[in-house]
Design a protein around this motif. Structure first.
Motif, PDB file in Angstrom:
ATOM      1  N   ALA A   1      63.460 118.971  60.197  1.00  0.00           N
ATOM      2  CA  ALA A   1      64.718 118.229  60.259  1.00  0.00           C
ATOM      3  C   ALA A   1      64.632 117.098  59.241  1.00  0.00           C
ATOM      4  CB  ALA A   1      64.959 117.679  61.656  1.00  0.00           C
ATOM      5  N   GLU A   2      65.685 116.928  58.456  1.00  0.00           N
ATOM      6  CA  GLU A   2      65.674 115.933  57.382  1.00  0.00           C
ATOM      7  C   GLU A   2      66.910 115.056  57.484  1.00  0.00           C
ATOM      8  OE1 GLU A   2      65.747 115.723  52.480  1.00  0.00           O
ATOM      9  OE2 GLU A   2      65.529 117.633  53.524  1.00  0.00           O
ATOM     10  N   PHE A   3      66.685 113.758  57.478  1.00  0.00           N
ATOM     11  CA  PHE A   3      67.783 112.792  57.524  1.00  0.00           C
ATOM     12  C   PHE A   3      68.177 112.423  56.105  1.00  0.00           C
ATOM     13  CE2 PHE A   3      69.195 108.389  57.284  1.00  0.00           C
ATOM     14  CZ  PHE A   3      70.273 108.402  58.153  1.00  0.00           C
ATOM     15  N   SER A   4      69.484 112.253  55.879  1.00  0.00           N
ATOM     16  CA  SER A   4      69.954 111.843  54.553  1.00  0.00           C
ATOM     17  C   SER A   4      71.210 111.000  54.701  1.00  0.00           C
ATOM     18  CB  SER A   4      70.234 113.059  53.667  1.00  0.00           C
ATOM     19  OG  SER A   4      71.301 113.818  54.181  1.00  0.00           O
ATOM     20  N   CYS A   5      71.445 110.164  53.705  1.00  0.00           N
ATOM     21  CA  CYS A   5      72.640 109.337  53.655  1.00  0.00           C
ATOM     22  C   CYS A   5      72.871 108.940  52.209  1.00  0.00           C
ATOM     23  CB  CYS A   5      72.507 108.101  54.541  1.00  0.00           C
ATOM     24  SG  CYS A   5      71.191 106.968  54.014  1.00  0.00           S
ATOM     25  N   GLU A   6      74.045 108.418  51.924  1.00  0.00           N
ATOM     26  CA  GLU A   6      74.361 107.949  50.585  1.00  0.00           C
ATOM     27  C   GLU A   6      73.918 106.492  50.448  1.00  0.00           C
ATOM     28  OE1 GLU A   6      78.213 108.745  49.016  1.00  0.00           O
ATOM     29  OE2 GLU A   6      78.450 110.570  50.213  1.00  0.00           O
ATOM     30  N   ARG A   7      73.325 106.193  49.268  1.00  0.00           N
ATOM     31  CA  ARG A   7      72.813 104.854  49.006  1.00  0.00           C
ATOM     32  C   ARG A   7      73.248 104.415  47.618  1.00  0.00           C
ATOM     33  NH1 ARG A   7      68.061 104.773  52.568  1.00  0.00           N
ATOM     34  NH2 ARG A   7      67.680 106.908  53.306  1.00  0.00           N
ATOM     35  N   GLU A   8      73.269 103.102  47.402  1.00  0.00           N
ATOM     36  CA  GLU A   8      73.561 102.600  46.065  1.00  0.00           C
ATOM     37  C   GLU A   8      72.396 102.889  45.124  1.00  0.00           C
ATOM     38  OE1 GLU A   8      74.572  98.503  46.078  1.00  0.00           O
ATOM     39  OE2 GLU A   8      76.504  98.794  47.064  1.00  0.00           O
ATOM     40  N   ARG A   9      71.185 102.783  45.642  1.00  0.00           N
ATOM     41  CA  ARG A   9      69.965 103.076  44.890  1.00  0.00           C
ATOM     42  C   ARG A   9      69.011 103.817  45.803  1.00  0.00           C
ATOM     43  NH1 ARG A   9      71.149  97.948  44.573  1.00  0.00           N
ATOM     44  NH2 ARG A   9      69.458  97.445  46.023  1.00  0.00           N
ATOM     45  N   ALA A  10      67.985 104.406  45.209  1.00  0.00           N
ATOM     46  CA  ALA A  10      67.057 105.223  46.002  1.00  0.00           C
ATOM     47  C   ALA A  10      66.354 104.407  47.073  1.00  0.00           C
ATOM     48  CB  ALA A  10      66.028 105.866  45.074  1.00  0.00           C
ATOM     49  N   ASP A  11      66.069 103.126  46.809  1.00  0.00           N
ATOM     50  CA  ASP A  11      65.333 102.299  47.754  1.00  0.00           C
ATOM     51  C   ASP A  11      66.241 101.430  48.617  1.00  0.00           C
ATOM     52  OD1 ASP A  11      66.184 100.807  45.635  1.00  0.00           O
ATOM     53  OD2 ASP A  11      64.382  99.572  45.477  1.00  0.00           O
ATOM     54  N   ALA A  12      67.550 101.653  48.546  1.00  0.00           N
ATOM     55  CA  ALA A  12      68.503 100.830  49.288  1.00  0.00           C
ATOM     56  C   ALA A  12      68.790 101.443  50.654  1.00  0.00           C
ATOM     57  CB  ALA A  12      69.797 100.690  48.493  1.00  0.00           C
ATOM     58  N   PRO A  13      69.264 100.632  51.618  1.00  0.00           N
ATOM     59  CA  PRO A  13      69.667 101.180  52.919  1.00  0.00           C
ATOM     60  C   PRO A  13      70.902 102.071  52.789  1.00  0.00           C
ATOM     61  CG  PRO A  13      69.619  98.761  52.948  1.00  0.00           C
ATOM     62  CD  PRO A  13      69.432  99.181  51.541  1.00  0.00           C
ATOM     63  N   CYS A  14      71.265 102.713  53.872  1.00  0.00           N
ATOM     64  CA  CYS A  14      72.410 103.626  53.866  1.00  0.00           C
ATOM     65  C   CYS A  14      73.716 102.849  53.740  1.00  0.00           C
ATOM     66  CB  CYS A  14      72.433 104.437  55.169  1.00  0.00           C
ATOM     67  SG  CYS A  14      70.987 105.485  55.398  1.00  0.00           S
ATOM     68  N   LEU A  15      74.687 103.484  53.076  1.00  0.00           N
ATOM     69  CA  LEU A  15      76.019 102.893  53.000  1.00  0.00           C
ATOM     70  C   LEU A  15      76.719 103.074  54.348  1.00  0.00           C
ATOM     71  CD1 LEU A  15      77.206 104.149  49.495  1.00  0.00           C
ATOM     72  CD2 LEU A  15      76.316 101.896  50.098  1.00  0.00           C
ATOM     73  N   PRO A  16      77.208 102.027  54.956  1.00  0.00           N
ATOM     74  CA  PRO A  16      77.809 102.157  56.295  1.00  0.00           C
ATOM     75  C   PRO A  16      79.157 102.857  56.306  1.00  0.00           C
ATOM     76  CG  PRO A  16      78.028  99.914  55.491  1.00  0.00           C
ATOM     77  CD  PRO A  16      77.176 100.638  54.491  1.00  0.00           C
ATOM     78  N   ILE A  17      79.759 103.034  55.122  1.00  0.00           N
ATOM     79  CA  ILE A  17      81.078 103.670  55.077  1.00  0.00           C
ATOM     80  C   ILE A  17      80.997 105.150  54.763  1.00  0.00           C
ATOM     81  CG2 ILE A  17      82.186 101.522  54.385  1.00  0.00           C
ATOM     82  CD1 ILE A  17      82.295 102.688  51.520  1.00  0.00           C
ATOM     83  N   ARG A  18      79.786 105.685  54.560  1.00  0.00           N
ATOM     84  CA  ARG A  18      79.602 107.090  54.243  1.00  0.00           C
ATOM     85  C   ARG A  18      78.819 107.765  55.362  1.00  0.00           C
ATOM     86  NH1 ARG A  18      82.899 109.321  51.686  1.00  0.00           N
ATOM     87  NH2 ARG A  18      81.446 110.899  50.918  1.00  0.00           N
ATOM     88  N   PRO A  19      79.019 109.093  55.578  1.00  0.00           N
ATOM     89  CA  PRO A  19      78.386 109.773  56.709  1.00  0.00           C
ATOM     90  C   PRO A  19      76.853 109.755  56.627  1.00  0.00           C
ATOM     91  CG  PRO A  19      80.166 111.106  55.793  1.00  0.00           C
ATOM     92  CD  PRO A  19      79.936 109.989  54.833  1.00  0.00           C
ATOM     93  N   LEU A  20      76.247 109.717  57.794  1.00  0.00           N
ATOM     94  CA  LEU A  20      74.805 109.896  57.951  1.00  0.00           C
ATOM     95  C   LEU A  20      74.583 111.314  58.458  1.00  0.00           C
ATOM     96  CD1 LEU A  20      75.131 106.775  57.887  1.00  0.00           C
ATOM     97  CD2 LEU A  20      73.240 106.638  59.519  1.00  0.00           C
ATOM     98  N   TRP A  21      73.622 112.041  57.851  1.00  0.00           N
ATOM     99  CA  TRP A  21      73.429 113.462  58.147  1.00  0.00           C
ATOM    100  C   TRP A  21      72.028 113.724  58.674  1.00  0.00           C
ATOM    101  CZ3 TRP A  21      77.433 116.927  57.491  1.00  0.00           C
ATOM    102  CH2 TRP A  21      78.532 116.493  56.730  1.00  0.00           C
TER     103      TRP A  21
END
Length: 552
Positions: free
Chosen positions: A243-263
């Motif tokens: 199982a792999e978690f992914s989300c959209e970020r501004e940069r690779a080391d940044a936290p997840c964007l709260p306005i985009r889906p978490l998968w």
């Protein structure tokens, strides 16, 4: 006289030998894996043309129970022998000319006896096919050229696993399990030619594996005949169930964007009940269940997503139900990674016009151009050195058309350095490109920039800077829609410069520019195309009434 008789006798003998037919070719000969037909070709016509119902010139004899067959003439020079079924492995057959058969003229000269054998049992096809992705406990269904002695299969067939120095023995699967497989594939008619094998140990995930059909495997028809050459069939074991978690970020080391889906994505599908039990648990408050499309009623699921928007700068935990297994019953290989800690950061900065690269604002009272802002308001303060809102008003028809085209050409695309207005010395760049066997060479190419890196209004005396309404005290709200006042009618180009946008969205530390063109008017033009003529009329936007004497 005596000499003449001798020459005549020699001539007669030569003529007789010239009329003697011989066998030009026979197929098969030697060892072959599978035989369905024997072909004998003669050096010349040996039977009358057109009469193909003649006796067979050769007699076939085989060691063991060869399948029945019959001979026939295909033409005056070719004789065929067809087997009703393929000759099984372990057969040795001899083809010998009949003593009572004579060719059309003369005699049959040259070799009159030929032999072939079918050797040991070979693999004709495999299920799954060679090169396929297989499971960790994969069973292999092999179609053989004929039945094999099971004990020799166990002794000489094996699995080779990359990274393991020794071969893994195979096991022959029989009984009800084999019968069920053959029945499912409708292979009961030739059941003796199908063999079900499996490696004696589970196969490691994501690893190349070879099934080896080795030398020494004996045929049931004649155990003295064995395979001489190996056959190898390559496969690759599927990847582990993860199982792999992914989300959209501004940069690779940044936290997840709260306005985009978490998968959360599974490498192989899981039962829907397992996916529905996944939870996103915040530091405090109720856990969030995953969201699914309304039309998604499938019984198996490969991914889940969590509802948005989420709080900014918050921590969460992705929690899974107990004993997560995929449809094959495999447990989760990285189950120890869960519960998984994740976090959201700030919402990304945004400066977005309601319409771009062109929009219409109704001239009625105070005309306002809507602008959506988030985390860039600080750049747009009157005293901010790294941001601005600029506006240019066009009045002549020529200027309006020219700037309309210019704004459209700079909308979300690449532009050349020349188009961007850079000095001529910066129009080109030198790149190193591959030149095949000659190595690499330097090439001078046109330099391109993203249009959002280029300002259209940072120069010119007729460009005005606007001050937007500012929030009082503290950090501004994360999201707001403001109105840019445009008091006069006409076509206006509006551009925003923001260092915060460039820092978040550009590949380099530079300000970013967002622009649009807006027509402020209270007039609307209507056009109706007719078969013989057309109609154009103008109305007001606020009341919808026709405008008399309008110039179009």
């Amino acid at each position: 006289m005596r000499r003449l008789l001798t020459l005549a006798a020699m001539a007669w003998l030569g003529a007789g030998s010239a009329q003697a037919a011989s066998v030009a070719s026979v197929s098969p000969q030697g060892e072959v894996a599978q035989v369905r037909q024997i072909t004998v070709k003669f050096s010349e016509a040996v039977v009358p043309l057109g009469d193909l119902r003649l006796p067979d010139p050769f007699q076939l004899s085989c060691e063991g129970a060869a399948p029945p067959g019959a001979g026939r003439w295909s033409d005056a020079r070719v004789w065929l022998y067809d087997f009703r079924e393929p000759v099984p492995p372990g057969m040795r057959c001899t083809l010998k000319a009949r003593a009572d058969w004579k060719p059309l003229t003369g005699t049959l000269s040259g070799p009159t006896e030929f032999a072939f054998s079918t050797g040991g049992p070979a693999v004709a096809t495999t299920q799954p096919y060679s090169g396929a992705t297989i499971e960790e406990d994969q069973h292999f269904l092999l179609q053989l050229t004929g039945p094999a002695v099971a004990s020799t299969v166990l002794a000489h067939a094996a699995c080779e696993i990359e990274g393991i120095g020794e071969r893994v023995p195979v096991r022959v699967v029989g009984g009800a399990a084999r019968d069920e497989v053959l029945k499912a594939r409708r292979l009961q008619k030739q059941a003796d030619r199908w063999l079900l094998l499996a490696c004696q140990r589970p196969l490691p995930a994501d690893t190349p594996v070879r099934l080896v059909w080795g030398a020494g495997i004996a045929a049931q028809a004649n155990p003295k005949v064995v395979t001489r050459n190996e056959q190898r069939f390559g496969f690759r074991v599927r990847k582990a169930f993860t199982a792999e978690f992914s989300c959209e970020r501004e940069r690779a080391d940044a936290p997840c964007l709260p306005i985009r889906p978490l998968w959360l994505r599974f490498s192989t599908p899981v039962p829907r009940a397992i996916a529905e039990a996944v939870r996103l648990k915040p530091g405090s408050g109720a856990s969030l269940a995953p969201q699914f499309d309304k039309d998604d009623k499938a019984g198996e699921v490969s991914e889940v997503r969590f509802p948005i928007p989420l709080p900014e700068n918050a921590t969460f935990s992705v929690e899974l139900p107990r004993e997560v297994k995929d449809l094959s019953g495999r447990p989760l290989a990285n189950a120890a990674s869960f519960p998984l800690k994740v976090a959201t950061g700030d919402a990304p900065p945004i400066a977005k016009f309601a319409a771009a690269p062109f929009g219409v604002v109704e001239l009625n009272g105070e005309a306002m151009l809507p602008l959506t802002l988030r985390h860039v308001q600080g750049d747009l303060r009157p005293a901010a050195p790294a941001g601005a809102v600029r506006i240019k008003t066009l009045r002549s028809d020529a200027d309006i058309l020219a700037w309309y085209r210019k704004v459209a050409s700079f909308h979300e695309r690449q532009v050349s350095a020349q188009q961007a207005g850079l000095p001529q010395t910066q129009w080109f760049e030198t790149n190193r490109v591959s030149d095949g066997k000659r190595g690499t060479r330097l090439v001078k190419e046109t330099r391109y920039l993203a249009s959002r890196e280029v300002s259209l209004l940072n120069k010119g005396s007729d460009v005005r800077r606007l001050d937007l309404p500012q929030l009082q005290g503290g950090d501004p709200r994360p999201f707001e829609v403001v109105g840019i006042p445009i008091g006069e009618p006409g076509y206006h180009v509006v551009e925003i410069e923001s260092a915060r946008l460039g820092q978040a969205l550009l590949d380099k530390q530079a300000p970013m520019f967002v622009r649009t063109g807006v027509l402020v008017t209270n007039l609307g033009v209507h056009f109706k195309l007719g078969r013989e003529n057309s109609l154009v009329w103008v109305t007001t936007l606020d009341k919808g009434k026709p405008v008399a004497d309008a110039e179009v």
